[in-house]
Enzyme design. Structure first.
Site, PDB file in Angstrom:
ATOM      1  N   LYS A  76     -87.635 -55.645  30.864  1.00  8.49           N
ATOM      2  CA  LYS A  76     -88.218 -56.685  30.020  1.00  8.49           C
ATOM      3  C   LYS A  76     -87.266 -57.878  29.997  1.00  8.49           C
ATOM      4  O   LYS A  76     -86.044 -57.708  29.930  1.00  8.49           O
ATOM      5  CB  LYS A  76     -88.437 -56.136  28.603  1.00  8.49           C
ATOM      6  CG  LYS A  76     -89.123 -57.124  27.645  1.00  8.49           C
ATOM      7  CD  LYS A  76     -89.386 -56.479  26.285  1.00  8.49           C
ATOM      8  CE  LYS A  76     -90.050 -57.457  25.317  1.00  8.49           C
ATOM      9  NZ  LYS A  76     -90.365 -56.858  24.008  1.00  8.49           N
ATOM     10  N   SER A 151     -95.106 -57.115  21.985  1.00 13.72           N
ATOM     11  CA  SER A 151     -94.647 -58.189  22.843  1.00 13.72           C
ATOM     12  C   SER A 151     -94.331 -57.766  24.274  1.00 13.72           C
ATOM     13  O   SER A 151     -94.192 -58.610  25.158  1.00 13.72           O
ATOM     14  CB  SER A 151     -93.395 -58.809  22.220  1.00 13.72           C
ATOM     15  OG  SER A 151     -92.322 -57.884  22.205  1.00 13.72           O
ATOM     16  N   SER A 175     -93.883 -53.229  19.421  1.00  9.33           N
ATOM     17  CA  SER A 175     -93.952 -53.924  20.714  1.00  9.33           C
ATOM     18  C   SER A 175     -93.793 -53.040  21.941  1.00  9.33           C
ATOM     19  O   SER A 175     -93.955 -53.515  23.066  1.00  9.33           O
ATOM     20  CB  SER A 175     -92.902 -55.039  20.770  1.00  9.33           C
ATOM     21  OG  SER A 175     -93.265 -56.107  19.940  1.00  9.33           O
TER      22      SER A 175
END
Length: 484
Positions: A76, A151, A175
């Site tokens: 990420k 997210s 998330s």
């Protein structure tokens, strides 16, 4: 080859059925072919990946290489990577190249794993749909008209679209788990302090936790083995021995008591989602687990408490982005105040600005006790609900998200509707507990996630329970029909 799991890739690499360079090249080519459709990656690190793969092959040839040596995966874009752009999904960090690696990144480098690239995300991890990213929204591989969740939407969609067998992610209020549910993959958020946050760009420091996304619980266990552990560079990291998460995957379900909170099945839950989740819980009962109805009486306060605490911490953390030291700087500022105002005004997106404003208001003189102080009191009540529940049950189960993936733009004009996407996941972060989402079926050909919540440091138990469910079902093996 793209349907191979991390466990399968590892076994084949160790058996010399193919090389790390071959499997890495395969995934890099697949990213070139597929990613223009889904927008999962902000940066693809082709040269670095091939160099890491070559080094991994040398370690594999020498023997005794670690489990993930030579296995390709994605990070990420919230983890600092030395010499590789790290944007956090924001214009503010569009050209930021860190001079060091996050501890999580360093752990994977030491393992010999191969980084394919950095995945797209909601800006500064603020969002539940991946629509707030400066680099454009990620599309859900199950339905490209729908969001992947957020997210960590880029990581979730990359794994679902078979552009990486696994990916790192972070979870502040859901998330990891919510996008895992919406994309039909497995995701685990460990106990707060189980994984180092050093080098992970901060949103809300008392809530943020790094975790993993993969297609199966077995793969998640392999990845968590690499990530978990004490780090003296992170003062919130807990010096607690790390078990071998793979070793406990075969434990029986006999004698396990599962708590089902009645508050998680009330107003707002999609009927199809509820049916799939209840079916999954029945599957556990059939396998020998005991089901017990429980109450988490302060559940309804989790979302309002979170949306005071998280913005307050975000307001403080994001004050460091001022146009002076690093990050976006406006052109030709008239004076220092103009530099601050315009750099931040241009660098941050709308949702980030909204949360900074809310957080600053909640921390201001005259409001601190009424909002932030009161929310921390509520947080303690929510944590106590879980402490009381775990005196009676071994694990808590319920839905991960209130509905399957929703259409782009359908909640953009209503921030509260978007915030309620995390209604079942937020309490876990407030309490600091581990949580997990596993696929448990489809509604209108879109995935549904079953959430598992454990006691502190019960990641092994969650992974075992998820693995046993996945041995008995095939939901985690389902792939979007659109995939080539």
């Amino acid at each position: 080859m793209h349907n191979l799991t991390i466990a399968e890739i590892s076994r084949k690499l160790q058996a010399k059925e193919f090389s790390s360079e071959e499997i890495t090249r395969y995934f890099l080519d697949r990213i070139k072919q597929q990613d223009p459709t889904y927008n999962c990656y902000v940066t693809v690190t082709e040269e670095l990946a091939m160099a890491q793969a070559k080094a991994a092959d040398a370690r594999l040839a020498a023997g005794n290489a670690p489990t993930m040596c030579g296995v390709p995966f994605a990070h990420k874009d919230i983890f600092c990577t030395n010499g590789v752009k790290t944007t956090c999904g924001s214009k503010m960090l569009d050209n930021f190249v860190p001079p060091y690696n996050a501890t999580v990144v360093e752990n994977y480098i030491n393992e010999g794993a191969v980084m394919l690239g950095k995945t797209n995300m909601d800006e500064f991890a603020m969002g539940s749909s991946n629509e707030t990213s400066y680099f454009g929204p990620v599309k859900n591989p199950w339905d490209t008209n729908c969001v992947p969740g957020g997210s960590s939407g880029g990581s979730a969609a990359a794994v679902a679209a078979r552009m990486a067998p696994g990916a790192t992610a972070t979870d502040t209020g859901g998330s990891i788990r919510q996008p895992a549910a919406l994309c039909g993959i497995t995701g685990i958020k460990p106990t707060y302090g189980r994984v180092s946050r050093w080098g992970m760009i901060a949103f809300a420091s008392s809530l943020d936790q790094a975790g993993v996304m993969a297609r199966s619980a077995e793969d998640a266990a392999i990845m968590l083995n690499v990530m978990a552990g004490y780090d003296n560079k992170d003062s919130t990291c807990i010096d607690e021995p790390v078990p071998d998460y793979i070793a406990n995957l075969g434990d029986s379900l006999a004698g396990v008591t599962i708590g089902v909170p009645k508050e998680y099945f009330e107003v707002g839950l999609n009927p199809g989602t509820e049916a799939r989740v209840q079916d999954a819980i029945k599957q556990y009962e059939t396998a020998g687990a005991k089901i017990k109805s429980i109450s988490l009486p302060h559940s309804h306060l989790a979302v309002p408490a979170y949306y005071v605490i998280a913005p307050a911490e975000c307001s403080a953390n994001l004050s460091r982005f001022d146009g002076v030291r690093y990050g976006h700087r406006c052109d030709d500022p008239k004076d220092l105040m103009d530099l601050y105002k315009r750099s931040r005004g241009e660098g941050f997106g709308e949702e980030v600005k909204r949360r900074i404003l809310v957080g600053t208001y909640c921390l201001s003189a005259g409001y601190y006790d009424a909002y932030y102080g009161k929310s921390q009191q509520v947080r303690r009540l929510i944590k106590q609900d879980f402490v009381d529940a775990f005196k009676e049950v071994d694990v808590i189960m319920g839905p991960t998200a209130p509905s399957p993936a929703f259409a782009f733009g359908s909640k953009g004009d209503d921030p509260v509707a978007m915030y309620l996407e995390d209604i079942y996941t937020i309490a876990t972060n407030l309490a600091g507990l581990p949580g997990m989402s596993v696929p448990c079926g489809l509604v209108d050909n879109k995935p549904v996630g079953l959430q598992l919540i454990g006691n502190f440091f019960a990641e092994s138990k969650l992974l075992n329970l998820a693995h046993q469910f996945q041995l008995a079902t095939d939901f985690h093996t389902l792939a979007p029909s659109s995939l080539a």
